[in-house]
Design a protein around this motif. Sequence first.
Motif, PDB file in Angstrom:
ATOM      1  N   PHE A   1      25.706  30.140  42.716  1.00 31.68           N
ATOM      2  CA  PHE A   1      26.571  30.657  43.772  1.00 31.68           C
ATOM      3  C   PHE A   1      27.582  31.641  43.183  1.00 31.68           C
ATOM      4  CE2 PHE A   1      30.479  30.482  46.290  1.00 31.68           C
ATOM      5  CZ  PHE A   1      29.990  30.787  47.552  1.00 31.68           C
ATOM      6  N   TYR A   2      28.132  31.290  42.033  1.00 32.41           N
ATOM      7  CA  TYR A   2      29.088  32.176  41.356  1.00 32.41           C
ATOM      8  C   TYR A   2      28.467  33.543  41.053  1.00 32.41           C
ATOM      9  CZ  TYR A   2      31.296  34.059  37.096  1.00 32.41           C
ATOM     10  OH  TYR A   2      31.843  34.876  36.141  1.00 32.41           O
ATOM     11  N   THR A   3      27.241  33.538  40.498  1.00 31.69           N
ATOM     12  CA  THR A   3      26.605  34.814  40.158  1.00 31.69           C
ATOM     13  C   THR A   3      26.289  35.638  41.404  1.00 31.69           C
ATOM     14  OG1 THR A   3      24.434  33.703  40.064  1.00 31.69           O
ATOM     15  CG2 THR A   3      25.609  33.996  37.990  1.00 31.69           C
TER      16      THR A   3
ATOM     17  N   LEU B   1      27.798  40.482  44.526  1.00 24.85           N
ATOM     18  CA  LEU B   1      28.361  41.161  45.698  1.00 24.85           C
ATOM     19  C   LEU B   1      29.611  41.957  45.310  1.00 24.85           C
ATOM     20  CD1 LEU B   1      28.018  38.360  48.422  1.00 24.85           C
ATOM     21  CD2 LEU B   1      26.688  40.476  48.254  1.00 24.85           C
ATOM     22  N   ALA B   2      30.441  41.345  44.464  1.00 26.53           N
ATOM     23  CA  ALA B   2      31.652  42.032  44.026  1.00 26.53           C
ATOM     24  C   ALA B   2      31.309  43.281  43.216  1.00 26.53           C
ATOM     25  CB  ALA B   2      32.519  41.090  43.194  1.00 26.53           C
ATOM     26  N   ASN B   3      30.282  43.174  42.350  1.00 28.51           N
ATOM     27  CA  ASN B   3      29.868  44.326  41.544  1.00 28.51           C
ATOM     28  C   ASN B   3      29.301  45.440  42.414  1.00 28.51           C
ATOM     29  OD1 ASN B   3      30.654  43.126  39.142  1.00 28.51           O
ATOM     30  ND2 ASN B   3      28.649  42.219  38.765  1.00 28.51           N
ATOM     31  N   GLN B   4      28.584  45.054  43.480  1.00 32.33           N
ATOM     32  CA  GLN B   4      28.078  46.065  44.415  1.00 32.33           C
ATOM     33  C   GLN B   4      29.238  46.818  45.062  1.00 32.33           C
ATOM     34  OE1 GLN B   4      25.461  44.172  47.240  1.00 32.33           O
ATOM     35  NE2 GLN B   4      24.086  43.399  45.651  1.00 32.33           N
ATOM     36  N   ALA B   5      30.286  46.069  45.412  1.00 35.35           N
ATOM     37  CA  ALA B   5      31.465  46.694  46.017  1.00 35.35           C
ATOM     38  C   ALA B   5      32.144  47.634  45.028  1.00 35.35           C
ATOM     39  CB  ALA B   5      32.431  45.621  46.502  1.00 35.35           C
ATOM     40  N   VAL B   6      32.241  47.187  43.752  1.00 40.61           N
ATOM     41  CA  VAL B   6      32.848  48.035  42.726  1.00 40.61           C
ATOM     42  C   VAL B   6      32.036  49.311  42.536  1.00 40.61           C
ATOM     43  CG1 VAL B   6      33.379  48.214  40.261  1.00 40.61           C
ATOM     44  CG2 VAL B   6      33.983  46.148  41.523  1.00 40.61           C
ATOM     45  N   ASN B   7      30.702  49.176  42.491  1.00 35.99           N
ATOM     46  CA  ASN B   7      29.848  50.357  42.328  1.00 35.99           C
ATOM     47  C   ASN B   7      30.006  51.315  43.501  1.00 35.99           C
ATOM     48  OD1 ASN B   7      28.263  50.324  39.823  1.00 35.99           O
ATOM     49  ND2 ASN B   7      27.494  48.359  40.555  1.00 35.99           N
TER      50      ASN B   7
ATOM     51  N   LEU C   1      33.163  46.875  35.689  1.00 39.91           N
ATOM     52  CA  LEU C   1      31.707  46.761  35.663  1.00 39.91           C
ATOM     53  C   LEU C   1      31.259  45.795  34.571  1.00 39.91           C
ATOM     54  CD1 LEU C   1      30.541  50.477  36.028  1.00 39.91           C
ATOM     55  CD2 LEU C   1      30.244  48.651  37.704  1.00 39.91           C
ATOM     56  N   PRO C   2      30.153  45.071  34.786  1.00 42.05           N
ATOM     57  CA  PRO C   2      29.598  44.246  33.712  1.00 42.05           C
ATOM     58  C   PRO C   2      29.205  45.116  32.527  1.00 42.05           C
ATOM     59  CG  PRO C   2      28.534  43.779  35.822  1.00 42.05           C
ATOM     60  CD  PRO C   2      29.364  45.001  36.026  1.00 42.05           C
ATOM     61  N   LEU C   3      29.243  44.530  31.316  1.00 39.90           N
ATOM     62  CA  LEU C   3      28.922  45.293  30.116  1.00 39.90           C
ATOM     63  C   LEU C   3      27.509  45.874  30.167  1.00 39.90           C
ATOM     64  CD1 LEU C   3      30.477  43.099  27.280  1.00 39.90           C
ATOM     65  CD2 LEU C   3      31.462  45.055  28.468  1.00 39.90           C
ATOM     66  N   THR C   4      26.576  45.162  30.829  1.00 37.71           N
ATOM     67  CA  THR C   4      25.201  45.662  30.892  1.00 37.71           C
ATOM     68  C   THR C   4      25.118  46.986  31.634  1.00 37.71           C
ATOM     69  OG1 THR C   4      24.921  44.190  32.787  1.00 37.71           O
ATOM     70  CG2 THR C   4      24.000  43.454  30.702  1.00 37.71           C
ATOM     71  N   ASP C   5      26.034  47.226  32.558  1.00 39.89           N
ATOM     72  CA  ASP C   5      26.025  48.481  33.303  1.00 39.89           C
ATOM     73  C   ASP C   5      26.582  49.637  32.482  1.00 39.89           C
ATOM     74  OD1 ASP C   5      25.057  46.977  35.336  1.00 39.89           O
ATOM     75  OD2 ASP C   5      26.709  47.306  36.723  1.00 39.89           O
ATOM     76  N   LYS C   6      27.266  49.320  31.380  1.00 36.16           N
ATOM     77  CA  LYS C   6      27.882  50.368  30.574  1.00 36.16           C
ATOM     78  C   LYS C   6      27.002  50.797  29.406  1.00 36.16           C
ATOM     79  CE  LYS C   6      32.406  48.289  31.511  1.00 36.16           C
ATOM     80  NZ  LYS C   6      33.602  47.670  30.917  1.00 36.16           N
TER      81      LYS C   6
END
Length: 529
Positions: free
Chosen positions: A222-224, A229-235, A316-321
Amino acid sequence: MLNLQDITCIHPNKDLLFDDLCLHVGKAEKIALVGNNGAGKSTLLKIIAGTLLPAAGTVFADSEPYYVPQLSEQFNEYSVAEVLNVDKKLSALTNILSGNICDDDFTVLNEDWLIEDKCRNALASWGLENVSPDQQMSSLSGGEKTKVFLAGIFIHQPEIVLMDEPSNHLDRAGRELLYDYIRQSDSTLILVSHDRELLNLVNAVYELSSRGLTFYGGNYDFYTSQKALANQAVNADIRAKEKALRKAKEIKRETAERQQRLDARGKKKQEKAGLPTILQNTLRNNAENSTSRLKGIHNEKVGSISQELSELRKELPLTDKMKFGFGDAILHTGKTLISADEINYKFRNQFIWKQPLKFQITSGERIALKGANGAGKTTLIKLLLGELRPQTGSLQSFGNAFIYVDQDYSLTGGGLTVYEQAQNFNLSGLHEHEVKIRLNRFLFSSEYWDKSCDVLSGGERMRLTLCCLTIRNQAPDMIVLDEPTNNLDIQNMEILTTAANEYQGTLLVVSHDERFLQEVNVRRIIELY
């Protein structure tokens, strides 16, 4: 049951770790603390356990918490009984039974006449039938040390249990025992772990970051989902800011060009009108001041949007960088890399495997190497890497490069600096600035380049290992990962998973983390008995 009010912690170097943390955990609740390495999860557990005092704030607990620490060498000088905090009771019982009557012994024992049976049964419950209370912790394996602490739960029956990475050194059987305990326990549990299977057994997740504690109802999955969703909003916000930045820069350029045309036109008019020089200078100064004000306004606008964009990108998560690029393995998918025919190896004049091993490994496979402790996994890896020779049968290798990565990522050690280590893998002769660009891509900025690899955290050494493999350009035919997730936080595990899935060569993995094996698409198991 447990309340934390306004907890503040400051490092010995005066850096603030976290500030004004508040947390309430009710009776029989099971929660997890997650967060990046260095966020302070272990420190917070120690504060709750009472082994570390906060700089400010108060901890209220209905009963004394039982603490299962993250293991290192600090317990090697203790006996099992001392670690379990039963050494004084056992000594008192021995004195009483031997006839050495002393009131103090009766006080210490406190009528706990079954303490020996409790210890024996608790140790046996965790598979430690052959471990005695007077045994030194230094004689035990990492997994056995963890089980000793877990056995203490059964002895003391605490109402609050704190666990820091309890599954790190456990094999699959030990993990199953731990999972069963967590499912069935009526105690209040607070867990720090990167074991996602374990994290799915809790009722709630709290993320510790520089912003404090953020509550997520539900388990790890659930956390992930909420984080996604939060990362989608940030993007989405980043894309909007990038568009706004492009627009602001375009307006800035157009305004500057228009002002230049107006200034040029005004100058020509002044010259044609034959205005006095002093008046022309005044008009020119006014125009320059106006142009400067406009330029300042637009620079401020562009700078403000750029700053907002930079702050968003930090979320952003490190994987996105990161950009992974391992090149292609020399051998094509499906070609034979290793052929083992009836191989075996002797240790102390006895063959390790009951039956000789016969198998093939082909290019592009994803294989898990499994077996209980002592089943010979390390020996087989050394045979595959050419460090040992089989004493029966034949082992043929057709690969050009095999790389072994252990759980400590010691591939990037040896006292070298980060930059020196990167250059060690620079087989294709990249220029210095190109190597440093790769390092920056993996979050090793200039402040890291002269830092010794030996002081890097587990996650940093993993990232440096991946960076070095990209600098190498030519991917190895096979990478052997030996318990690669043991010392990583969840974010760095995701980086490793992404990198493993982009790598096109053969992957041989030794791991008790079933979720990691699934995520790197293991399709075959070599089981050792």
